[in-house]
Motif scaffolding. Structure first.
Motif, PDB file in Angstrom:
ATOM      1  N   SER A  45       1.593  13.184  -8.229  1.00  0.00           N
ATOM      2  CA  SER A  45       0.970  14.462  -7.879  1.00  0.00           C
ATOM      3  C   SER A  45       1.990  15.583  -7.871  1.00  0.00           C
ATOM      4  CB  SER A  45       0.297  14.344  -6.508  1.00  0.00           C
ATOM      5  OG  SER A  45      -0.256  15.577  -6.116  1.00  0.00           O
ATOM      6  N   VAL A  46       3.180  15.301  -7.295  1.00  0.00           N
ATOM      7  CA  VAL A  46       4.254  16.308  -7.269  1.00  0.00           C
ATOM      8  C   VAL A  46       4.703  16.646  -8.677  1.00  0.00           C
ATOM      9  CG1 VAL A  46       6.663  16.685  -6.631  1.00  0.00           C
ATOM     10  CG2 VAL A  46       5.077  15.732  -4.954  1.00  0.00           C
ATOM     11  N   ALA A  47       4.856  15.629  -9.511  1.00  0.00           N
ATOM     12  CA  ALA A  47       5.280  15.855 -10.898  1.00  0.00           C
ATOM     13  C   ALA A  47       4.267  16.717 -11.639  1.00  0.00           C
ATOM     14  CB  ALA A  47       5.456  14.517 -11.615  1.00  0.00           C
ATOM     15  N   SER A  48       2.971  16.452 -11.397  1.00  0.00           N
ATOM     16  CA  SER A  48       1.926  17.243 -12.038  1.00  0.00           C
ATOM     17  C   SER A  48       1.974  18.694 -11.571  1.00  0.00           C
ATOM     18  CB  SER A  48       0.558  16.630 -11.726  1.00  0.00           C
ATOM     19  OG  SER A  48      -0.476  17.411 -12.280  1.00  0.00           O
ATOM     20  N   ALA A  49       2.193  18.892 -10.259  1.00  0.00           N
ATOM     21  CA  ALA A  49       2.265  20.246  -9.718  1.00  0.00           C
ATOM     22  C   ALA A  49       3.456  20.998 -10.291  1.00  0.00           C
ATOM     23  CB  ALA A  49       2.359  20.185  -8.189  1.00  0.00           C
ATOM     24  N   LEU A  50       4.584  20.300 -10.434  1.00  0.00           N
ATOM     25  CA  LEU A  50       5.782  20.938 -11.000  1.00  0.00           C
ATOM     26  C   LEU A  50       5.560  21.281 -12.475  1.00  0.00           C
ATOM     27  CD1 LEU A  50       8.699  18.876  -9.386  1.00  0.00           C
ATOM     28  CD2 LEU A  50       7.929  21.181  -8.792  1.00  0.00           C
ATOM     29  N   ASP A  51       4.841  20.429 -13.173  1.00  0.00           N
ATOM     30  CA  ASP A  51       4.535  20.719 -14.580  1.00  0.00           C
ATOM     31  C   ASP A  51       3.695  21.991 -14.691  1.00  0.00           C
ATOM     32  OD1 ASP A  51       5.919  18.583 -15.591  1.00  0.00           O
ATOM     33  OD2 ASP A  51       4.184  17.238 -15.656  1.00  0.00           O
ATOM     34  N   ASN A  52       2.727  22.143 -13.788  1.00  0.00           N
ATOM     35  CA  ASN A  52       1.894  23.347 -13.793  1.00  0.00           C
ATOM     36  C   ASN A  52       2.727  24.594 -13.513  1.00  0.00           C
ATOM     37  OD1 ASN A  52      -0.416  21.866 -14.339  1.00  0.00           O
ATOM     38  ND2 ASN A  52      -0.955  21.612 -12.177  1.00  0.00           N
ATOM     39  N   ARG A  53       3.631  24.471 -12.540  1.00  0.00           N
ATOM     40  CA  ARG A  53       4.522  25.598 -12.228  1.00  0.00           C
ATOM     41  C   ARG A  53       5.397  25.933 -13.423  1.00  0.00           C
ATOM     42  NH1 ARG A  53       6.885  26.177  -6.302  1.00  0.00           N
ATOM     43  NH2 ARG A  53       5.129  25.496  -5.028  1.00  0.00           N
ATOM     44  N   PHE A  54       5.893  24.889 -14.065  1.00  0.00           N
ATOM     45  CA  PHE A  54       6.805  25.071 -15.194  1.00  0.00           C
ATOM     46  C   PHE A  54       6.138  25.893 -16.301  1.00  0.00           C
ATOM     47  CE2 PHE A  54       8.574  23.667 -19.257  1.00  0.00           C
ATOM     48  CZ  PHE A  54       9.936  23.867 -19.047  1.00  0.00           C
ATOM     49  N   GLU A  55       4.869  25.619 -16.564  1.00  0.00           N
ATOM     50  CA  GLU A  55       4.178  26.313 -17.639  1.00  0.00           C
ATOM     51  C   GLU A  55       4.019  27.795 -17.357  1.00  0.00           C
ATOM     52  OE1 GLU A  55       3.528  25.039 -20.506  1.00  0.00           O
ATOM     53  OE2 GLU A  55       4.282  23.079 -19.848  1.00  0.00           O
ATOM     54  N   GLN A  56       4.064  28.186 -16.088  1.00  0.00           N
ATOM     55  CA  GLN A  56       3.875  29.586 -15.718  1.00  0.00           C
ATOM     56  C   GLN A  56       5.164  30.410 -15.727  1.00  0.00           C
ATOM     57  OE1 GLN A  56       1.751  29.730 -11.981  1.00  0.00           O
ATOM     58  NE2 GLN A  56       0.423  28.021 -12.559  1.00  0.00           N
ATOM     59  N   ILE A  57       6.292  29.743 -15.891  1.00  0.00           N
ATOM     60  CA  ILE A  57       7.582  30.447 -15.899  1.00  0.00           C
ATOM     61  C   ILE A  57       7.822  31.056 -17.274  1.00  0.00           C
ATOM     62  CG2 ILE A  57      10.077  30.209 -15.575  1.00  0.00           C
ATOM     63  CD1 ILE A  57       8.479  29.865 -13.023  1.00  0.00           C
ATOM     64  N   GLN A  58       8.203  32.332 -17.269  1.00  0.00           N
ATOM     65  CA  GLN A  58       8.506  33.013 -18.530  1.00  0.00           C
ATOM     66  C   GLN A  58       9.918  32.657 -18.987  1.00  0.00           C
ATOM     67  OE1 GLN A  58       7.925  37.223 -18.149  1.00  0.00           O
ATOM     68  NE2 GLN A  58       5.728  37.036 -17.741  1.00  0.00           N
ATOM     69  N   THR A  88       0.835  -1.210   0.000  1.00  0.00           N
ATOM     70  CA  THR A  88       0.000   0.000   0.000  1.00  0.00           C
ATOM     71  C   THR A  88       0.863   1.250   0.000  1.00  0.00           C
ATOM     72  OG1 THR A  88      -1.757  -1.154   1.208  1.00  0.00           O
ATOM     73  CG2 THR A  88      -1.788   1.255   1.270  1.00  0.00           C
ATOM     74  N   ASN A  89       1.947   1.219   0.773  1.00  0.00           N
ATOM     75  CA  ASN A  89       2.842   2.369   0.848  1.00  0.00           C
ATOM     76  C   ASN A  89       3.487   2.673  -0.494  1.00  0.00           C
ATOM     77  OD1 ASN A  89       4.356   4.370   2.537  1.00  0.00           O
ATOM     78  ND2 ASN A  89       6.095   3.149   1.832  1.00  0.00           N
ATOM     79  N   VAL A  90       3.876   1.607  -1.211  1.00  0.00           N
ATOM     80  CA  VAL A  90       4.474   1.798  -2.539  1.00  0.00           C
ATOM     81  C   VAL A  90       3.484   2.495  -3.476  1.00  0.00           C
ATOM     82  CG1 VAL A  90       5.264   0.605  -4.619  1.00  0.00           C
ATOM     83  CG2 VAL A  90       6.110  -0.105  -2.377  1.00  0.00           C
ATOM     84  N   LYS A  91       2.240   2.054  -3.434  1.00  0.00           N
ATOM     85  CA  LYS A  91       1.217   2.658  -4.290  1.00  0.00           C
ATOM     86  C   LYS A  91       0.981   4.119  -3.916  1.00  0.00           C
ATOM     87  CE  LYS A  91      -1.266  -1.674  -5.151  1.00  0.00           C
ATOM     88  NZ  LYS A  91      -2.526  -2.432  -4.943  1.00  0.00           N
ATOM     89  N   LEU A  92       0.902   4.398  -2.608  1.00  0.00           N
ATOM     90  CA  LEU A  92       0.685   5.772  -2.158  1.00  0.00           C
ATOM     91  C   LEU A  92       1.873   6.664  -2.506  1.00  0.00           C
ATOM     92  CD1 LEU A  92      -0.928   5.175   1.355  1.00  0.00           C
ATOM     93  CD2 LEU A  92      -2.059   6.003  -0.715  1.00  0.00           C
ATOM     94  N   THR A  93       3.087   6.109  -2.354  1.00  0.00           N
ATOM     95  CA  THR A  93       4.287   6.878  -2.701  1.00  0.00           C
ATOM     96  C   THR A  93       4.288   7.253  -4.171  1.00  0.00           C
ATOM     97  OG1 THR A  93       5.578   5.779  -0.963  1.00  0.00           O
ATOM     98  CG2 THR A  93       6.810   6.833  -2.732  1.00  0.00           C
ATOM     99  N   GLN A  94       3.870   6.296  -5.015  1.00  0.00           N
ATOM    100  CA  GLN A  94       3.823   6.581  -6.447  1.00  0.00           C
ATOM    101  C   GLN A  94       2.776   7.649  -6.754  1.00  0.00           C
ATOM    102  OE1 GLN A  94       5.998   5.359  -8.803  1.00  0.00           O
ATOM    103  NE2 GLN A  94       5.035   7.021  -9.961  1.00  0.00           N
ATOM    104  N   ARG A  95       1.642   7.608  -6.059  1.00  0.00           N
ATOM    105  CA  ARG A  95       0.609   8.640  -6.248  1.00  0.00           C
ATOM    106  C   ARG A  95       1.133  10.019  -5.865  1.00  0.00           C
ATOM    107  NH1 ARG A  95      -4.906   5.902  -3.706  1.00  0.00           N
ATOM    108  NH2 ARG A  95      -5.045   4.137  -5.160  1.00  0.00           N
TER     109      ARG A  95
END
Length: 387
Positions: free
Chosen positions: A276-289, A265-272
């Protein structure tokens, strides 16, 4: 020499009286020589006895090359005086239990596989180095046989065979011996040359518990505990099992399966979380000029490799001058990654560390470390350095 060996004449003798032959000042106290002693000197892998001599602590006992036993005592005793000594019996009996237990194990291994005991140490656990390979399953089989020998309550005998008898005797020894040889025999389990103290019957060993078996040089190193040590170890181990069992709502003998499910269960949660972190960083990345001279990103719960990858993307894809990723750690500090393809970061990292109570370093294009300053202070000081 026959004197100074009361511990051989009766391993169960706890106290004695003897005349002081010498008492000299030494580091930590006094070096005392007695006409006789119950104190066993360190030797054969067995630690020395400790205790009291005329009210003073005996903190070490050693035998020199001339076969003289030296007692290292916290206080001075008068030469020619009769003094009274008492050993720490709990310590002595513990060592007797564990030394005899070690003989049973080493003897069984030698009998079954012909391996020699090439190393022996008695610390918090008993450590034995054997000359050949063993797996854990085999160790447990030997453990069961050893405990069966304990339950048979076999006598442990001490003999000093003459030269002819010794030559005809099959016994274990780490080196070739000459002269008076002390042989410790435990029924059919073991016959070994030994200078240590032992219990009189195997039943007094109480219990033998194997702890580990790992490859060591050309053989294996095993660890075990015997007697009261084994009981205390099992009590502590069971207490941990009980706590885990209660926490996981599982029966004690099924906690392995419960832990496996928890880890899955921990492995699955860690991957989630990573996703989630990767998605958040992608969103941040798109906002950088693009072509921004300095970007400082404050994040939390991001792994070091993810921070490096994100900073590198900013530099390569957004052509940022200096990309800094600050990850908030549990202790309140910020671990940092700074990457640049146009600024020699190695020239500035010491200045940054000095300004922000940090530590770290790296190469011209990437530096890593940690800052013990607030986010506002980090933002302010890095802008001063790079803009």
């Amino acid at each position: 020499m026959e004197m100074n060996e009361l511990f051989y004449k009766n391993a169960y003798q706890k106290s004695f009286d003897a005349c002081v032959l010498a008492c000299e000042v030494c580091k930590g106290g006094y070096d005392v020589i007695l006409e006789d002693t119950v104190f066993y000197p360190e030797g054969g892998g067995q630690p020395c006895d400790m205790g009291i001599l005329d009210g003073f602590e005996v903190y070490d006992v050693q035998r020199d090359k001339q076969d003289v036993i030296h007692h290292f005592v916290k206080g001075k005793v008068d030469v020619g005086k009769m003094v009274h000594g008492e050993i720490d019996w709990q310590r002595r009996f513990d060592l007797m239990q564990n030394h005899s237990g070690e003989h049973v194990i080493s003897g069984l291994v030698h009998k079954k596989f012909g391996y020699e005991n090439v190393g022996f140490h008695m610390g918090e656990v008993i450590q034995i180095d054997l000359s050949g390979p063993l797996d854990w399953k085999t160790c447990l089989e030997i453990e069961r046989e050893a405990n069966a020998i304990i339950w048979e309550n076999i006598p442990i005998t001490i003999t000093y065979p003459n030269e002819n008898a010794l030559a005809a005797l099959q016994y274990r020894s780490k080196k070739e011996l000459v002269g008076k040889v002390r042989i410790v025999t435990i029924g059919e389990a073991d016959v070994c040359a030994c200078c240590g103290t032992h219990v009189a019957y195997t039943g007094e060993i109480g219990l033998i518990k194997m702890l580990s078996c790992v490859k060591h040089k050309d053989g294996v190193r095993i660890e075990l505990v015997c007697g009261e040590r084994a009981l205390l170890y099992m009590e502590k181990a069971y207490e941990q099992v009980r706590k885990i069992s209660t926490t996981l709502s599982s029966k004690p003998f099924l906690i392995g399966n419960a832990v496996d499910k928890l880890l899955e269960t921990n492995v699955k949660l860690t991957q989630r979380v990573k996703d989630s972190v990767a998605s958040a960083l992608d969103n941040r990345f798109e906002q950088i000029q693009e072509n921004t001279p300095l970007v400082i990103e404050f994040v939390e719960g991001v792994e070091r490799n993810a921070s490096v990858n994100y900073a590198n993307r900013l530099v390569v894809e957004k052509r940022v001058g200096v990309a800094c990723v600050m990850n908030l750690e549990e202790n309140g500090t910020y671990s940092y990654v700074m990457i640049s393809h146009c600024v020699d970061l190695k020239k500035y990292v010491k200045e940054c560390n000095a300004l922000l109570h940090g530590r770290g370093g790296g190469k011209q294009d990437i530096v890593q470390g940690s800052f013990s300053s607030s986010a506002d202070e980090i933002q302010k000081r890095l802008a001063e350095v790079f803009l």
